[in-house]
Design an enzyme around this catalytic site. Structure first.
Site, PDB file in Angstrom:
ATOM      1  N   GLU A   1       0.812  -1.210   0.000  1.00 32.96           N
ATOM      2  CA  GLU A   1       0.000   0.000   0.000  1.00 32.96           C
ATOM      3  C   GLU A   1       0.858   1.279   0.000  1.00 32.96           C
ATOM      4  OE1 GLU A   1      -3.320   0.498  -0.327  1.00 32.96           O
ATOM      5  OE2 GLU A   1      -2.787   2.624  -0.259  1.00 32.96           O
TER       6      GLU A   1
ATOM      7  N   THR B   1      -5.801   1.324  -5.458  1.00 34.01           N
ATOM      8  CA  THR B   1      -5.325  -0.059  -5.325  1.00 34.01           C
ATOM      9  C   THR B   1      -5.978  -0.956  -6.368  1.00 34.01           C
ATOM     10  OG1 THR B   1      -5.287   0.276  -2.940  1.00 34.01           O
ATOM     11  CG2 THR B   1      -4.985  -1.961  -3.713  1.00 34.01           C
TER      12      THR B   1
ATOM     13  N   HIS C   1      -1.496   3.425   4.770  1.00 33.15           N
ATOM     14  CA  HIS C   1      -2.518   4.117   3.971  1.00 33.15           C
ATOM     15  C   HIS C   1      -2.772   5.483   4.576  1.00 33.15           C
ATOM     16  CE1 HIS C   1      -6.347   5.053   2.079  1.00 33.15           C
ATOM     17  NE2 HIS C   1      -6.176   4.033   1.264  1.00 33.15           N
TER      18      HIS C   1
ATOM     19  N   ASP D   1       1.673  -0.057  -4.831  1.00 33.80           N
ATOM     20  CA  ASP D   1       0.470  -0.024  -5.679  1.00 33.80           C
ATOM     21  C   ASP D   1       0.272   1.323  -6.377  1.00 33.80           C
ATOM     22  OD1 ASP D   1      -0.346   1.297  -3.347  1.00 33.80           O
ATOM     23  OD2 ASP D   1      -2.253   0.241  -3.184  1.00 33.80           O
ATOM     24  N   HIS D   2       0.594   2.414  -5.673  1.00 33.58           N
ATOM     25  CA  HIS D   2       0.399   3.759  -6.237  1.00 33.58           C
ATOM     26  C   HIS D   2       1.043   4.744  -5.282  1.00 33.58           C
ATOM     27  CE1 HIS D   2      -2.644   4.134  -3.145  1.00 33.58           C
ATOM     28  NE2 HIS D   2      -3.188   3.008  -3.585  1.00 33.58           N
TER      29      HIS D   2
HETATM   30  C1  GP9 Z   1      -8.780  -0.912   0.535  1.00 32.95           C
HETATM   31  C2  GP9 Z   1      -7.366  -0.772   0.195  1.00 32.95           C
HETATM   32  C3  GP9 Z   1      -6.914   0.647   0.142  1.00 32.95           C
HETATM   33  O1  GP9 Z   1      -9.234  -2.211   0.486  1.00 32.95           O
HETATM   34  O2  GP9 Z   1      -7.096  -1.423  -0.975  1.00 32.95           O
HETATM   35  O3  GP9 Z   1      -7.530   1.333  -0.849  1.00 32.95           O
HETATM   36  P1  GP9 Z   1      -6.932   2.505  -1.706  1.00 32.95           P
HETATM   37  O4  GP9 Z   1      -7.546   3.757  -1.177  1.00 32.95           O
HETATM   38  O5  GP9 Z   1      -5.454   2.547  -1.632  1.00 32.95           O
HETATM   39  O6  GP9 Z   1      -7.392   2.187  -3.085  1.00 32.95           O
HETATM   40 MN    MN Z   2      -3.780   1.476  -2.217  1.00 34.63          MN
END
Ligand code: GP9
Ligand code: MN
Length: 638
Positions: free
Chosen positions: A253, A297, A412, A471-472
């Site tokens: 994340e 994500t 996150h 992921d980003h």
């Molecule tokens: C939620 C997680 C985080 O299940 O994947 O979400 P994001 O905001 O990074 O897309």
């Molecule tokens: Mn994410």
């Protein structure tokens, strides 16, 4: 009663009040870049134009009370739209799209994040609506008029003239604004928030109808493009290097590349990941870009499984969750692989449960598969350390060979941490988001180190390869001031912004021995073909846009979702063509975005690739909007 002309009709007062409010929001709550005085003028004019356009409709109501009712409800609804956009912007540095409105479940799941996004002074956003409400009730007689036909027509004509003027200025400032609308900021900047929403509505209906009218005729052209431009690589030496092995894929994340081999307050941020960059069983990709859009994500997952681009509007997991696909889990199932996702969150978040069926993922271990207590969770839920720990038993029990994706959660936004999990001090700057990012990333680094140890202990490690991918981005452009301070730069240029879209990718193959740092330009679109090649699975007939990361002959560019790109030689962003390595604009004229439209030499340096990038993105979009995979027969692969 005698006809009395009001001092000023309420619809004009409302347009002025609402226009001023919207302008203040543009300038102070959105981070809209203004490069010249023309842009400043357009941004100043458009709030009033769109407010007038809507409020002036009130003149068509015969009864004064209806006129007043229309004005007060319009002001209220308009204010709610502004407010929702402000809150959304604080999180995503972006403007909401219609598909996102249907992601209501996600919005409510944002929970603690959403509270941090609402500020007490937001109440001021409602002041004009309250004034309009008050006037419409108490001063009805003084502020409304029975307009003669000519007055009504005049109001309408005035609205249209203003709108046309606004659009003309916008078109002068940014030609092809509507056709190349990858970038919502440009749209809002030029035509205003409300016209942008109207435009979005039109695009939305258009794409919806695309599926209904698609019949498969579109496919040969796409396949030809792919054969000529994408599938040009040779099989790499790594073909089959992980044949028959399990694939453990960690979707990390918000992990960005700038923390790798970097320090904060004199301490390494990610000591474990840093050690992997020097490990002989690990290939570390340092120029690997995330290519996600509004689906965060879920977009990164979409890229990995399909090697297709996510959409420029909304999250494809939501908007096209029941399309047909030919995803990685489906392809490797034919070779005996079982697939699963482990992620301790609501199964419906990002419509994962729906989309995973379409992707043919066999098992989804969601929140209920984990023991989640107040002690072992924070922010979005289960902390990463207990998450990995509790995941081991599932990995052990899985039928081999398997492909499992583990999605972490602790790192996150807003990067909340418990004291006892914090090993390094936050950074010190005006951005708490960036400050707290470092201890949170360190926690993830420790969690990953433990996970490796547990994999070894459990015996899963030896038969597996482990992929770790960011992921980003986690730190948006809203924090550029703090970011430039951290990176020791004067400012974050558009070039830097693109470079900040790098996320780390590690491919760890136990026993390989040839691991190294890979500097090629690569991206998430490449994961599916890369994994297929590592597993020794041919995929010649497949339809996708990525290349094997290990192949020496590749297409040579990575398209970002907003239409920017990174090629071996250039970075194209904000209308400027940069030298990828030095970060210098290609020539003197290149500093001026307008030069691109005037066919300067700059245009030539990037334009050939830009053309391919635009085509590729739109072909990928067509495949999704038309649900075209339903027309492709991939046959029985042996
Ligand atoms: C939620 C997680 C985080 O299940 O994947 O979400 P994001 O905001 O990074 O897309
Ligand atoms: Mn994410």
């Amino acid at each position: 009663m005698k006809f009395k002309r009001p001092i000023m009709p309420l619809y004009i007062i409302a347009s002025l009040l609402f226009g001023v409010k919207t302008y203040i929001v543009y300038r102070f709550l959105f981070n809209i870049e203004l490069d010249n005085s023309m842009q400043e003028l357009i941004l100043f004019v458009n709030p009033f134009v769109s407010a007038f356009l809507i409020f002036a409709l009130s003149v068509w109501f015969k009864r004064k009370s209806r006129q007043m009712k229309f004005l007060r409800y319009t002001a209220l609804i308009g204010t709610v739209i502004v407010f929702v956009n402000v809150v959304f912007y604080r999180q995503f540095t972006d403007f909401i799209t219609i598909p996102q409105l249907f992601m209501g479940s996600n919005m409510s799941d944002l929970g603690s994040s959403i509270l941090t996004l609402i500020k007490p002074y937001d109440i001021l956003l409602f002041v004009d609506a309250a004034v309009i409400w008050y006037l419409s009730r108490k001063q009805e007689a003084a502020l409304s008029v029975d307009y003669p036909k000519s007055g009504k027509v005049f109001a309408l004509a005035m609205s249209l003239v203003l709108l046309a003027g606004n659009f003309l200025l916008a078109e002068m400032e940014r030609p092809q604004l509507f056709t190349r609308a990858f970038d919502r900021e440009y749209l809002v900047k030029n035509i205003g928030l409300f016209n942008y929403h109207a435009y979005d509505l039109v695009v939305h209906s258009k794409t919806e109808s695309q599926r209904v009218f698609a019949d498969g005729n579109e496919i040969p052209e796409i396949q030809e493009f792919i054969d000529e431009n994408v599938k040009i690589y040779d099989k790499s030496d790594m073909f089959g290097a992980a044949e028959g092995k399990n694939v453990i894929f960690v979707n990390a994340e918000s992990l960005q590349q700038f923390v790798i081999n970097n320090k904060v307050n004199g301490e390494e941020v990610t000591p474990f990941l840093n050690s992997l960059t020097k490990d002989s069983d690990t290939y570390y990709f340092e120029n690997f870009y995330e290519q996600t859009g509004q689906g965060n994500t879920s977009d990164s997952e979409f890229l990995i499984e399909n090697s297709l681009y996510p959409l420029s509007r909304g999250a494809v997991f939501f908007t096209h969750g029941s399309n047909e696909y030919h995803a990685l889990p489906e392809v490797i199932k034919e070779k005996g692989y079982t697939s699963s996702v482990l992620h301790s969150n609501n199964k419906s978040f990002w419509n994962r449960d729906g989309m995973y069926e379409s992707l043919e993922i066999d098992h989804f271990y969601g929140e209920e598969a984990y023991e989640v207590t107040p002690e072992n969770s924070i922010g979005w839920g289960l902390k990463d350390k207990p998450f990995f720990e509790q995941s081991i038993k599932y990995l052990q029990s899985m039928e081999e060979p398997f492909y499992s994706k583990l999605i972490t959660l602790t790192n996150h936004f807003p990067f909340e941490m418990d004291e006892q999990d914090t090993s390094i001090e936050p950074f010190e700057s005006n951005s708490n988001t960036l400050n707290n990012y470092f201890p949170a990333v360190r926690y993830m680094d420790e969690a990953l180190e433990q996970f490796f140890a547990q994999l070894k202990e459990s015996g899963v490690y030896d038969d597996s390869i482990i992929v770790i991918m960011g992921d980003h981005i986690g730190i948006s452009a809203n924090h550029n001031k703090a970011m430039s301070m951290y990176l020791g730069k004067e400012e974050i240029t558009p070039y830097d912004q693109v470079q900040l879209q790098r996320v780390p990718l590690f491919i760890h193959i136990p026993g390989d021995g040839n691991g190294k740092v890979m500097s090629e330009v690569t991206g998430q679109i490449d994961m599916k073909p890369t994994l297929l090649n590592l597993l020794g699975i041919e995929s010649e007939d497949d339809v996708y846009f990525g290349n094997d990361l290990f192949s020496e002959k590749r297409k040579g560019y990575i398209a970002l979702r907003n239409g920017d790109f990174v090629s071996d030689d250039y970075i194209s962003t904000a209308g400027i063509c940069y030298d990828r390595v030095t970060g210098e604009p290609i020539d003197a004229a290149a500093g001026n975005a307008d030069a691109v439209e005037e066919h300067s030499p700059t245009e030539n340096a990037c334009s050939a690739i830009q053309e391919k990038v635009d085509k590729e993105l739109s072909f990928s979009d067509n495949l999704i909007y038309g649900d075209l995979f339903r027309f492709i027969d991939f046959g029985e692969e042996e």
